[in-house]
Design an enzyme around this catalytic site. Sequence first.
Site, PDB file in Angstrom:
ATOM      1  CG  ASP A  82      -1.976   1.061   1.234  1.00 18.10           C
ATOM      2  OD1 ASP A  82      -2.183   1.708   0.188  1.00 18.10           O
ATOM      3  OD2 ASP A  82      -2.604   1.272   2.292  1.00 18.10           O
ATOM      4  NE  ARG A 124     -13.424  -1.851  -1.552  1.00 15.34           N
ATOM      5  CZ  ARG A 124     -13.066  -0.623  -1.132  1.00 15.34           C
ATOM      6  NH1 ARG A 124     -11.950  -0.083  -1.558  1.00 15.34           N
ATOM      7  NH2 ARG A 124     -13.800   0.020  -0.237  1.00 15.34           N
TER       8      ARG A 124
HETATM    9  N1   CP Z   1      -8.795   1.413  -1.955  1.00 15.36           N
HETATM   10  C1   CP Z   1      -9.634   2.435  -1.673  1.00 15.36           C
HETATM   11  O1   CP Z   1     -10.270   2.511  -0.604  1.00 15.36           O
HETATM   12  O2   CP Z   1      -9.773   3.350  -2.674  1.00 15.36           O
HETATM   13  P1   CP Z   1     -10.437   4.799  -2.521  1.00 15.36           P
HETATM   14  O3   CP Z   1      -9.625   5.567  -1.483  1.00 15.36           O
HETATM   15  O4   CP Z   1     -10.382   5.410  -3.878  1.00 15.36           O
HETATM   16  O5   CP Z   1     -11.851   4.616  -2.037  1.00 15.36           O
END
Ligand code: CP
Length: 320
Positions: free
Chosen positions: A234, A302
């Site tokens: 990340d 998601r």
């Molecule tokens: N991975 C994620 O939560 O992306 P966003 O911050 O664009 O929602």
Amino acid sequence: MADTTLTRRKDFLSVLDFDAADLERCLELAAQLKSDRSLGRHAPTADILDGHHIAMLFDKPSLRTRTTFEIAIRELGGHLVALQADVALGRREPVGDVARNLERWVDAVIIRTFSQDVLQEFAAAARRLHVVNALTDQEHPCQAIADFLTLQERLGQLRGRTIAYVGDGNNVATSLAHAAAMLGVHVHVASPEPYQLPHAVVQQATSVARHGARLRLFSDAADAVAGADAIYTDTWTSMGQEQEAELRRGIFGPYQVNEELMSLAKPGALFMHCLPAHRGEEVTADVFESDASVVFDQAENRLHGQKALLMMLLAPAAGL
Ligand code: CP
């Protein structure tokens, strides 16, 4: 046919609000919803949330979480109330007052904010309201659902697999560790010393671990990825930490996921990232664009994971 007749949960503030059976059924339901959608079958889910109002309150930017929740609500037949950022929790009126207003009008609130404590305070103030964590500084549980749906699609059986998380022991790493433990997946987390996964998270993961799942912390990325089925990373600088970006680039340099690090994992290992990604920092462009990369599957998932989650919270008796 997925069984959605589960114990009705009020909130999803943390993966730990689910037990292992909830989590497994959420993944099963998400996979079914994804399969149906790919065949153009939106209709079976179109009225499941009919009459339900669902508010979204985001104190931080979002592409994936906001878009996928909006589509999920629409495809399930719910009604979206998009709250403006000026409602920001605790600044205009007490957090509990915001919650007690909203519970008079809507069935659920999806919140992205800074503090997990504030989210918990909000949820505790409104006993009838379902509250979903769309990311706090401490946890990102909706991301973990998508991550394990992706791993299940790519690896099949999850139990006994190993994921290496390399980088900041942050909110994404926390929710990944919680979910992995429940699903019987080993996690190796490699971080520089001050950025290790908090001790409390290690204890939580240990307390819910099943099928011998182990969470191990490393300081060396190469040690952590040995034998891993997937390498996850990340951003080194999360939202709100921008003033530390230069410092963090120096500290996290040895934790970059590049071809050399990928070559130390299991042959065919996957590359995972919750996005947004910073090529040349936590991951090289080569790895990000490689065949090993499943980052856009994670992003797609998601949607399916959050549809399943909303059904489990708001319409647990609904079957498909
Ligand atoms: N991975 C994620 O939560 O992306 P966003 O911050 O664009 O929602």
